[in-house]
Structure formats: structure tokens, C-alpha cells
Motif scaffolding. Structure first.
Motif, PDB file in Angstrom:
ATOM      1  N   ARG A 709       0.813  -1.211   0.000  1.00  0.00           N
ATOM      2  CA  ARG A 709       0.000   0.000   0.000  1.00  0.00           C
ATOM      3  C   ARG A 709       0.852   1.268   0.000  1.00  0.00           C
ATOM      4  O   ARG A 709       0.420   2.304  -0.494  1.00  0.00           O
ATOM      5  N   TRP A 710       2.052   1.205   0.576  1.00  0.00           N
ATOM      6  CA  TRP A 710       2.900   2.397   0.623  1.00  0.00           C
ATOM      7  C   TRP A 710       4.354   1.986   0.767  1.00  0.00           C
ATOM      8  O   TRP A 710       4.669   0.871   1.183  1.00  0.00           O
ATOM      9  N   ASP A 711       5.242   2.871   0.393  1.00  0.00           N
ATOM     10  CA  ASP A 711       6.664   2.701   0.700  1.00  0.00           C
ATOM     11  C   ASP A 711       7.343   4.062   0.680  1.00  0.00           C
ATOM     12  O   ASP A 711       6.857   5.024   0.073  1.00  0.00           O
ATOM     13  N   VAL A 712       8.469   4.140   1.360  1.00  0.00           N
ATOM     14  CA  VAL A 712       9.301   5.339   1.412  1.00  0.00           C
ATOM     15  C   VAL A 712      10.725   4.923   1.070  1.00  0.00           C
ATOM     16  O   VAL A 712      11.236   3.930   1.619  1.00  0.00           O
ATOM     17  N   SER A 713      11.385   5.689   0.181  1.00  0.00           N
ATOM     18  CA  SER A 713      12.740   5.333  -0.267  1.00  0.00           C
ATOM     19  C   SER A 713      13.695   6.488  -0.044  1.00  0.00           C
ATOM     20  O   SER A 713      13.330   7.661  -0.186  1.00  0.00           O
ATOM     21  N   LEU A 714      14.916   6.124   0.298  1.00  0.00           N
ATOM     22  CA  LEU A 714      16.048   7.042   0.262  1.00  0.00           C
ATOM     23  C   LEU A 714      16.895   6.649  -0.938  1.00  0.00           C
ATOM     24  O   LEU A 714      17.307   5.485  -1.060  1.00  0.00           O
ATOM     25  N   VAL A 715      17.145   7.601  -1.831  1.00  0.00           N
ATOM     26  CA  VAL A 715      17.810   7.316  -3.102  1.00  0.00           C
ATOM     27  C   VAL A 715      19.083   8.141  -3.186  1.00  0.00           C
ATOM     28  O   VAL A 715      19.050   9.372  -3.065  1.00  0.00           O
ATOM     29  N   GLY A 716      20.201   7.473  -3.398  1.00  0.00           N
ATOM     30  CA  GLY A 716      21.473   8.155  -3.605  1.00  0.00           C
ATOM     31  C   GLY A 716      22.086   7.717  -4.915  1.00  0.00           C
ATOM     32  O   GLY A 716      22.216   6.523  -5.178  1.00  0.00           O
ATOM     33  N   ARG A 717      22.487   8.692  -5.731  1.00  0.00           N
ATOM     34  CA  ARG A 717      23.113   8.380  -7.016  1.00  0.00           C
ATOM     35  C   ARG A 717      24.466   9.079  -7.098  1.00  0.00           C
ATOM     36  O   ARG A 717      24.639  10.192  -6.612  1.00  0.00           O
ATOM     37  N   ASN A 718      25.420   8.388  -7.724  1.00  0.00           N
ATOM     38  CA  ASN A 718      26.808   8.851  -7.782  1.00  0.00           C
ATOM     39  C   ASN A 718      27.300   9.169  -6.373  1.00  0.00           C
ATOM     40  O   ASN A 718      27.730  10.290  -6.053  1.00  0.00           O
ATOM     41  N   LEU A 719      27.242   8.173  -5.509  1.00  0.00           N
ATOM     42  CA  LEU A 719      27.517   8.364  -4.085  1.00  0.00           C
ATOM     43  C   LEU A 719      28.926   8.881  -3.822  1.00  0.00           C
ATOM     44  O   LEU A 719      29.145   9.614  -2.849  1.00  0.00           O
ATOM     45  N   THR A 720      29.889   8.524  -4.647  1.00  0.00           N
ATOM     46  CA  THR A 720      31.272   8.947  -4.424  1.00  0.00           C
ATOM     47  C   THR A 720      31.571  10.288  -5.074  1.00  0.00           C
ATOM     48  O   THR A 720      32.725  10.727  -5.079  1.00  0.00           O
ATOM     49  N   ASP A 721      30.544  10.948  -5.610  1.00  0.00           N
ATOM     50  CA  ASP A 721      30.683  12.269  -6.237  1.00  0.00           C
ATOM     51  C   ASP A 721      31.753  12.251  -7.324  1.00  0.00           C
ATOM     52  O   ASP A 721      32.629  13.107  -7.399  1.00  0.00           O
ATOM     53  N   GLU A 722      31.664  11.231  -8.182  1.00  0.00           N
ATOM     54  CA  GLU A 722      32.616  11.089  -9.278  1.00  0.00           C
ATOM     55  C   GLU A 722      32.468  12.254 -10.245  1.00  0.00           C
ATOM     56  O   GLU A 722      31.369  12.604 -10.661  1.00  0.00           O
ATOM     57  N   GLU A 723      33.592  12.845 -10.638  1.00  0.00           N
ATOM     58  CA  GLU A 723      33.586  13.931 -11.623  1.00  0.00           C
ATOM     59  C   GLU A 723      33.902  13.355 -12.995  1.00  0.00           C
ATOM     60  O   GLU A 723      34.937  12.731 -13.198  1.00  0.00           O
ATOM     61  N   TYR A 724      32.998  13.548 -13.929  1.00  0.00           N
ATOM     62  CA  TYR A 724      33.185  13.013 -15.275  1.00  0.00           C
ATOM     63  C   TYR A 724      32.439  13.889 -16.263  1.00  0.00           C
ATOM     64  O   TYR A 724      31.496  14.596 -15.904  1.00  0.00           O
ATOM     65  N   TYR A 725      32.878  13.889 -17.488  1.00  0.00           N
ATOM     66  CA  TYR A 725      32.137  14.621 -18.500  1.00  0.00           C
ATOM     67  C   TYR A 725      31.679  13.701 -19.616  1.00  0.00           C
ATOM     68  O   TYR A 725      32.288  12.683 -19.910  1.00  0.00           O
ATOM     69  N   ILE A 726      30.561  14.089 -20.191  1.00  0.00           N
ATOM     70  CA  ILE A 726      29.846  13.240 -21.125  1.00  0.00           C
ATOM     71  C   ILE A 726      30.159  13.606 -22.567  1.00  0.00           C
ATOM     72  O   ILE A 726      30.197  12.758 -23.451  1.00  0.00           O
ATOM     73  N   TYR A 727      30.412  14.887 -22.804  1.00  0.00           N
ATOM     74  CA  TYR A 727      30.596  15.394 -24.160  1.00  0.00           C
ATOM     75  C   TYR A 727      31.517  16.597 -24.092  1.00  0.00           C
ATOM     76  O   TYR A 727      31.496  17.373 -23.120  1.00  0.00           O
ATOM     77  N   SER A 728      32.358  16.768 -25.107  1.00  0.00           N
ATOM     78  CA  SER A 728      33.190  17.965 -25.185  1.00  0.00           C
ATOM     79  C   SER A 728      33.375  18.353 -26.637  1.00  0.00           C
ATOM     80  O   SER A 728      33.185  17.544 -27.548  1.00  0.00           O
ATOM     81  N   ASN A 729      33.764  19.610 -26.828  1.00  0.00           N
ATOM     82  CA  ASN A 729      33.978  20.099 -28.190  1.00  0.00           C
ATOM     83  C   ASN A 729      34.815  21.369 -28.132  1.00  0.00           C
ATOM     84  O   ASN A 729      35.012  21.962 -27.069  1.00  0.00           O
ATOM     85  N   ASP A 730      35.291  21.798 -29.311  1.00  0.00           N
ATOM     86  CA  ASP A 730      36.044  23.032 -29.399  1.00  0.00           C
ATOM     87  C   ASP A 730      35.124  24.231 -29.197  1.00  0.00           C
ATOM     88  O   ASP A 730      33.935  24.188 -29.521  1.00  0.00           O
ATOM     89  N   VAL A 731      35.703  25.306 -28.689  1.00  0.00           N
ATOM     90  CA  VAL A 731      34.990  26.579 -28.614  1.00  0.00           C
ATOM     91  C   VAL A 731      35.169  27.292 -29.947  1.00  0.00           C
ATOM     92  O   VAL A 731      36.307  27.458 -30.402  1.00  0.00           O
ATOM     93  N   PRO A 732      34.084  27.688 -30.616  1.00  0.00           N
ATOM     94  CA  PRO A 732      34.221  28.336 -31.934  1.00  0.00           C
ATOM     95  C   PRO A 732      35.128  29.555 -31.896  1.00  0.00           C
ATOM     96  O   PRO A 732      35.130  30.327 -30.931  1.00  0.00           O
ATOM     97  N   PHE A 733      35.924  29.712 -32.967  1.00  0.00           N
ATOM     98  CA  PHE A 733      36.790  30.869 -33.160  1.00  0.00           C
ATOM     99  C   PHE A 733      37.779  31.070 -32.012  1.00  0.00           C
ATOM    100  O   PHE A 733      38.167  32.194 -31.715  1.00  0.00           O
ATOM    101  N   SER A 734      38.185  30.008 -31.358  1.00  0.00           N
ATOM    102  CA  SER A 734      39.070  30.161 -30.194  1.00  0.00           C
ATOM    103  C   SER A 734      40.016  28.980 -30.110  1.00  0.00           C
ATOM    104  O   SER A 734      39.688  27.952 -29.527  1.00  0.00           O
ATOM    105  N   ASN A 735      41.183  29.116 -30.710  1.00  0.00           N
ATOM    106  CA  ASN A 735      42.164  28.042 -30.676  1.00  0.00           C
ATOM    107  C   ASN A 735      42.589  27.758 -29.237  1.00  0.00           C
ATOM    108  O   ASN A 735      43.064  28.632 -28.526  1.00  0.00           O
TER     109      ASN A 735
END
Length: 756
Positions: A709-735
Motif C-alpha cells: 500500500r505504501w513505501d518510502v525510499s532514500l535514493v542516492g546516485r553517484n555516491l562517491t561524487d565522481e567527476e566526469y564529462y559526457i561530451y566535449s567540443n572546441d569553442v568556436p573561433f578560439s584556438n
């Protein structure tokens, strides 16, 4: 409360050579609950389907509190979803399509039988899900079109015969995200069932601090809903209808600077911003009227979908008719210089899409050693994409306007038959013939400031063309007419009642099209060709330990020709090209094991060796562009290199424990780890774009009533606070300038659910 297992009536002796248990003997085993999928257009046990497929029910997705398709992908071998500045990239086994409006996804999504070939159509795919199936490798016989890399087959939760309802509320503390969703279902009349589902999601404090507008981005404001009806018209006739809508108004993004030249650092520091790379801060924003977006940009739009399905069943099979409409419109803006700069750049895109489809198929139920599926599929679509690229170069205002108006019409006929050669051997042959016609108008021009109004008579047009790399033109009569055959040959052998081996040879195609960012007056740049694949796969599906464990393995080798790729020019545009060829080999393993009455282990691993066999037209890195002295766009040779977003190894491991604390309360614990190996996050494989291997840890604790009939959850994601990036690209007009979209850091939420 539903049991997670069924106790086998037989005790079993488990020998160590099985390789699944550290114990030599087990006193009792537990039989796993069967997973039923529709990967081959009929309901079958996952263990009987002779293809590499992973599946997870909506119930399991909710129990693990998996919030999105990107998070779900981490649990599936060789499957990834990467959110980019201009749209999501979905890939299977390293094959993906980029983000341009004119390129359809190589991974096709199907929701309740309706094809969703564009990423925007699938923004709310996780709304009230019944089952999610990921089919890897070309699925060119039984599924619509353009499923050259694989298919995501989603089934919505169905209306129920008895009244049921659920209300769920989630609040995430770190980023102030609120999600409210639910459903109500039951009988409306004696023969009519209904279901209403809804979702609202808001995030008020994103994980990137934007010092320009003093906000934390991204910020989200989304709502979606679906109404479903099922009518038992007669004993043999079932009529189903659904209408689904979605609306979103999101602000900002997850972009941070990762590499800055001294000049760029000096500019940002002088403006009072923190220029430290990869520190969770950014300074993206413009002050020029017309491109003074509120931060990194915005993305707002709406979508809707309607589907009517009719199933007529006899003792010899089922005839199914599915008619569907799917469409969307959106307005998107991106601060395209990606930092606070004297040269301010904005990009805006308006897109509308409408699709109608009709499918008719017959699925036999002879039960006499031969079964077949046959059908016809028709689809018509209209795409209208308009984009403007705005530049304020120290007071000189420039505007480039590009457009694509495209109509597409396709039809196909397909058939697949399975012969039971003997009791333990089956052979399946399938073929599909298809035709597709596309016609389009495409052009690019100088334009009035902050408008979609072309004007090549502007005094600044010559400067506009030089800086924004284009020649004004209109292609008014672009046409493509393609036809193709695809086939599949599959053999299955039941080595024992618990072990099935299979092998498959299949082909696939993905239609060519037109580049909405063709910038020159050369018609060849405006068109790209279809891509093709030939795939060989061998696999095994094994049930072990008297039904307490399942392990599925697949080995594959795929040869792609004329891979479609969008190549960033380094400044302000994209060119669509066909990479000559690619060789892809790999491995997929997934399984689950009921360790005890209360403990379940799930796991998966994927390996991909992706090699461009011949690709000498790839886009250049910023360093290569700076050193380039030739004419035309710079290109590099990536032959022998891998594709972006594709690590060699990925894996996941999940442990679920559930016990009854009292006769009224249960406690469920789900902990999982998702691993992703080193990989490039940019299409040009720039060394600065390499992301090191990382692991994300998640934990969900649920306390609930045994009667559900009911439930309560505690949800933690990326518990270790990992730093990562998903996508990258050049900045236009900026070598030397690079920007990246960072993944979400550690976040914690509380969720409550009520069921009626």
C-alpha cells in the motif's frame, strides 16, 4: 507483496565447476521469475529469443529509482545515451548518429509499436513503463526503419481489469528537484479498461554554477501525460488507443570549461569570473540584445503522439493493425561561444516534425513445427528546421540563416519464418524489401539581425560569409529515391533444456539524406549516402542452478560501409560525410542469480573493439586547425582509430536484498555500480577530450508495507561524487578553448509512494 522468487520443489547439488557459486553444495535453489519480451513481435521468454537483448520491467526500474534513459543505459552492455548541447546521442556497439536535424537515429526507438526515429520524440519514454527491451545489432526485418545499430522497444503499462492507482513524489535535496508522477487504472465499462498516467518534474538548482547569471544550471520544468484505453470489442477483437503529450521549458545546460588558453583565461579573469578548468563553474552568457539568453541557453517545446491498435486473434494466429501519429515542435538556443567573450555567438534553432505511420502484420500460431510473421509498413513525415547563427564581433552584428524543408515517404514488406528442423533445432529466415523517397529544399543566407529573414543585400554580407564560412544558396529540388533488400538467417540449437546456442547472419541499411547545415553552393555537400552493415553474431542463453541463475553471452562482428558522420568544421558549421568503413567486434554478457530467498545479483559486461577501416575526412582538432595552411575545411585521418563515446569496456553490477522486518513491513536495499572505461568525448578524438575510466555507485533503501500500500525510499546516485564529462567540443573561433558537458555529481532524494 509480490515475491521476487519461487522456491523450486527440488533441492539441487551445485558443483563448483559451474562457476557461479563459491559453495560446493546448496541445500535449495530458487527459480527466477520469467522475463517475457516482445522482441520478435510475439510474447516469448527472454531465454528463448535468439538475439542479444536486455530487458527490465517498469517495476524494477522504479525499485532501483532509475530516472532517465541515460541512467538506464548504464545497466545495459554496449548501450549509451549522451546528452549533447544540440540533442541526445544514442549508441549501441559504438554506432550513433550525431545531432544534426537531418540525420535520423541509428538506434531506433519503438513505443507501443510506433517508431520514434528522432531523439526529441523520446524525451518522455520512461512515462509509466511496462517493459524496456534493448535489442543490439541490426534489427532490419521486424522493426520499422533505420534500425541499423539496434532498437529500443518500450511497452507502456497497460490498463487493468481491476481498479488500481499509484501516486509517487520525489524530492532531490542537492539540486532541488521535484518529481510527481502516478497513474489510475481500471474498468470503465464491462468491456472497456482505461489508464491515465502523468509526470511533472522540476529542478531549481542545477550542478553547474553559472557566474554570469548567478544561477545553478541546468533548470528543468517538464510535464507529460498519457491516456490509454483497451476495448474487448468481441471475444477475438481487441482495440487499443492511446494519446500521449509532453511539454518542457528548460533553462541552461551542464557545460563547464575544461581547457583554456592564457588569452581566454585572462579575458574571463578580467571580467571577474573564475577561469579554473573543470571546477563546476562557468561564465556562459551574452549581453547583446537578441542573444542575451538567460545563461547557457534554453530548450522548450511540446510533443504529442496518438496510436490506434487493432488485434484480431484466431486459433491460427493474430492480425494486428497499428496506425500512429507522432510529432513535436521546439525552440532551442545555445550560447555558442561557451564563455564570456568580446566575440559573442548565439545559435538558435526552431524545428517542427510530423509523422504518420501504418503497420499491418500477421503472426501465426500454428504450433506444428512452422511459424511465420509477415507484414507491410508505411510511413510519411515532414521536417521543417530553421537555424540562425548570430555573431557580435566587437559591435559588428552578423547573422547566418539556414533552413531545411524535407518530406519523406517510405514503405516496406517483410516476412520471417521459423522451421523446427527437429525437436532441438530451429532455423529462421527473414527478408524485408523497402523503398524510400525524400525531397527537400535547403539553403543558407545572410539575414537581418535576430530574425529568420534572409537578406543577402546587407552591407555586412561579405564579412558575414567570410567569418561564418558559407556561400548564399538555395537548393530547391533535392531528391533521393532508394530501395533495398535486407535479410536475416538464424539457427538455434537447444543443447540441453537449459542451454540454447544460436548464430545469426544479418544485414541492415540506414537511408541517406540532406545536410541542413550545407554551407557552400556545391550540391554534393548537401547530400549524404545511405550506410550499410553486415553482421555476424553467435550467442548462448543459459539457465543454471536449477533455474536460480541465468547467463546470456553474445559475440559479434560487424562490417559497416559509408558510415554517416557529422564533422564539426572548427568554427561555425558542420559537414555531413560518409566515413568509408568500420570494423566492429565485441562481446556482451548479462545475467542474474537468486543467491538466496532474499538476495538477487544482476550483472552485465560489454566489450567493443571499434576501428575505422578508412576514414580520412574526419574533423580536425583545434591544434590541427591552427596549423592548417591548405584550402577548404581541415580534415584528419582517423583510420585505425575508434569512435567517440565508446569505451572498450563497460559493466554493471547490482545487488538487491529484500526481507520482511515484521509481518507488516519490508526493507529492500538495491546497490549498484556502473563502470565505463576510458573513451573520447569529442568527434575529432582530441587528446584533451579523453575521459578516464570511472565507476558510479548508486543506493536505494526502501521501507514499505508488505501489502504494497505504501513505501518510502532514500535514493542516492553517484555516491562517491565522481567527476566526469559526457561530451566535449572546441569553442568556436578560439584556438585552445574547449567546453564539456559534465555529468551530475552526488545527489540524494527521498521518495514516497501510495498505492490504492
Amino acid at each position: 507483496m509480490k515475491s521476487l522468487f519461487r522456491i523450486s520443489p527440488l533441492a539441487a547439488s551445485v558443483v563448483a565447476t559451474v562457476g557461479l557459486s563459491p559453495f560446493s553444495v546448496a541445500e535449495e535453489t530458487f527459480t527466477l521469475e520469467e522475463i517475457v519480451v516482445t522482441a520478435q513481435k510475439r510474447e516469448e521468454s527472454l531465454q528463448d529469443v535468439p538475439i542479444s537483448v536486455s530487458a527490465m520491467s517498469g517495476e524494477k526500474i522504479n525499485e532501483a529509482a532509475i530516472p532517465s534513459m541515460m541512467d538506464f543505459a548504464a545497466y545495459v552492455p554496449n548501450f549509451a545515451v549522451a546528452p549533447l548541447a544540440l540533442g541526445d546521442v544514442v549508441s549501441i556497439r559504438g554506432i550513433q548518429s550525431g545531432v544534426l536535424a537531418s540525420i535520423e537515429q541509428s538506434v531506433g526507438s519503438f513505443v507501443d509499436g510506433i517508431y520514434r526515429g528522432r531523439a526529441t520524440q523520446s524525451r518522455f519514454s520512461f512515462l509509466d513503463v511496462g517493459m524496456v527491451e534493448v535489442l543490439r545489432g541490426p534489427q532490419s526485418i521486424l522493426f520499422g526503419k533505420n534500425t541499423i545499430a539496434g532498437a529500443v522497444n518500450i511497452t507502456s503499462a497497460k490498463p487493468m481489469d481491476e481498479f488500481a492507482a499509484e501516486l509517487s513524489g520525489l524530492y532531490e535535496v542537492e539540486h532541488e528537484e521535484t518529481e510527481i508522477k502516478g497513474y489510475v487504472s481500471g474498468l470503465l465499462t464491462e468491456n472497456l479498461r482505461g489508464r491515465l498516467a502523468w509526470l511533472t518534474r522540476d529542478m531549481d538548482e542545477g550542478w553547474i554554477e553559472n557566474e554570469f547569471n548567478d544561477k545553478h544550471e541546468p533548470l528543468t520544468d517538464e510535464i507529460a501525460g498519457r491516456v490509454s484505453l483497451e476495448w474487448d470489442a468481441t471475444e477475438n477483437l481487441l482495440v487499443s488507443f492511446k494519446y500521449e503529450m509532453g511539454d518542457w521549458d528548460n533553462l541552461g545546460g551542464s557545460t563547464d570549461q575544461i581547457v583554456l588558453t592564457p588569452t581566454m583565461e585572462g579575458l574571463m579573469q578580467a571580467a571577474g569570473y573564475d577561469a579554473t578548468p573543470a571546477n563546476g563553474k562557468t561564465a556562459i552568457g551574452n549581453t547583446t540584445p537578441g542573444i542575451d539568453y538567460p545563461g547557457q541557453g534554453y530548450f522548450k517545446g511540446d510533443s504529442d503522439e496518438t496510436a490506434l491498435r487493432v488485434d484480431y486473434s484466431t486459433d491460427k494466429g493474430t492480425v494486428t493493425l497499428i496506425a500512429g501519429y507522432s510529432g513535436y515542435e521546439f525552440d532551442r538556443a545555445v550560447d555558442a561561444d561557451f564563455y564570456n567573450s568580446p566575440v559573442e555567438i548565439g545559435f538558435e534553432e526552431v524545428e517542427t516534425y510530423d509523422q504518420e505511420s501504418l503497420e499491418l502484420r500477421y503472426v501465426s500460431e500454428f504450433g506444428e513445427g512452422f511459424e511465420f510473421i509477415s507484414g507491410l509498413y508505411y510511413q510519411q513525415s515532414d521536417l521543417d528546421s530553421q537555424a540562425k547563427s548570430l555573431v557580435n564581433n566587437t559591435g559588428l552584428l552578423l547573422n547566418r540563416y539556414a533552413y531545411l524543408e524535407q518530406e519523406s515517404e517510405s514503405w516496406s514488406a517483410f516476412a520471417q519464418g521459423t522451421w523446427e528442423v527437429r525437436d532441438d533445432v530451429r532455423v529462421t529466415l527473414g527478408a524485408r524489401y523497402g523503398e524510400e523517397e525524400k525531397s527537400a529544399a535547403q539553403g543558407v543566407h545572410c539575414a537581418e539581425w535576430d530574425t529568420f529573414t534572409a537578406n543577402d543585400a546587407l552591407a555586412t554580407c561579405a564579412t558575414n560569409q567570410f567569418l561564418l564560412e558559407f556561400t548564399p544558396h538555395d537548393f530547391t529540388d533535392l531528391k533521393r529515391d532508394e530501395e533495398n533488400w535486407t535479410y536475416s538467417v538464424n539457427a538455434q540449437w537447444d543443447v540441453t533444456p537449459d542451454v540454447m546456442l544460436y548464430s545469426t547472419l544479418s544485414t541492415g541499411t540506414k537511408g541517406g539524406g540532406f545536410n541542413n547545415f550545407a554551407l557552400t553552393d556545391d550540391p554534393a555537400e548537401a547530400e549524404f549516402e545511405e550506410e550499410k552493415v553486415k553482421s555476424i553474431e553467435v550467442g548462448a542463453k543459459m539457465t543454471l542452478l536449477n533455474g536460480a541463475a541465468e547467463v546470456n553471452v553474445a559475440l559479434f562482428d560487424m562490417d559497416y560501409e559509408d558510415l554517416q558522420s557529422s564533422v564539426y568544421t572548427g568554427n561555425s558549421g558542420f559537414v555531413v560525410k560518409n566515413a568509408s568503413s568500420a570494423d566492429i567486434t565485441g562481446l556482451e554478457i548479462d545475467g542474474r542469480w537468486q543467491l538466496s530467498e532474499s538476495l538477487m545479483l544482476r550483472g552485465s559486461a560489454g566489450y567493443v573493439d571499434f576501428t575505422y577501416a578508412d576514414y580520412d575526412t574526419a574533423g580536425c582538432t583545434q591544434a590541427q586547425i591552427a596549423a592548417y595552411t591548405g584550402s577548404g575545411a581541415c580534415s584528419q585521418d582517423l583510420s585505425g582509430e575508434s569512435t567517440p563515446f565508446t569505451p572498450e569496456w563497460t559493466g554493471s553490477l547490482s545487488l538487491e536484498h529484500e526481507i520482511e522486518l515484521t509481518q507488516q513491513l519490508f526493507l529492500r536495499t538495491v546497490i549498484d555500480a556502473n563502470y565505463k572505461g576510458e573513451h573520447s568525448t569529442a568527434a575529432d578524438n582530441d587528446p584533451v577530450s579523453m575521459q578516464d575510466a570511472y565507476t558510479l555507485w548508486n543506493l536505494t533503501l526502501t521501507l514499505g508495507a508488505v501489502n504494497e500500500r505504501w513505501d518510502v525510499s532514500l535514493v542516492g546516485r553517484n555516491l562517491t561524487d565522481e567527476e566526469y564529462y559526457i561530451y566535449s567540443n572546441d569553442v568556436p573561433f578560439s584556438n585552445g578553448g574547449h567546453q564539456a558537458s559534465f555529468g551530475r555529481g552526488a545527489n540524494y532524494a527521498v521518495r514516497g509512494r501510495l498505492k490504492f
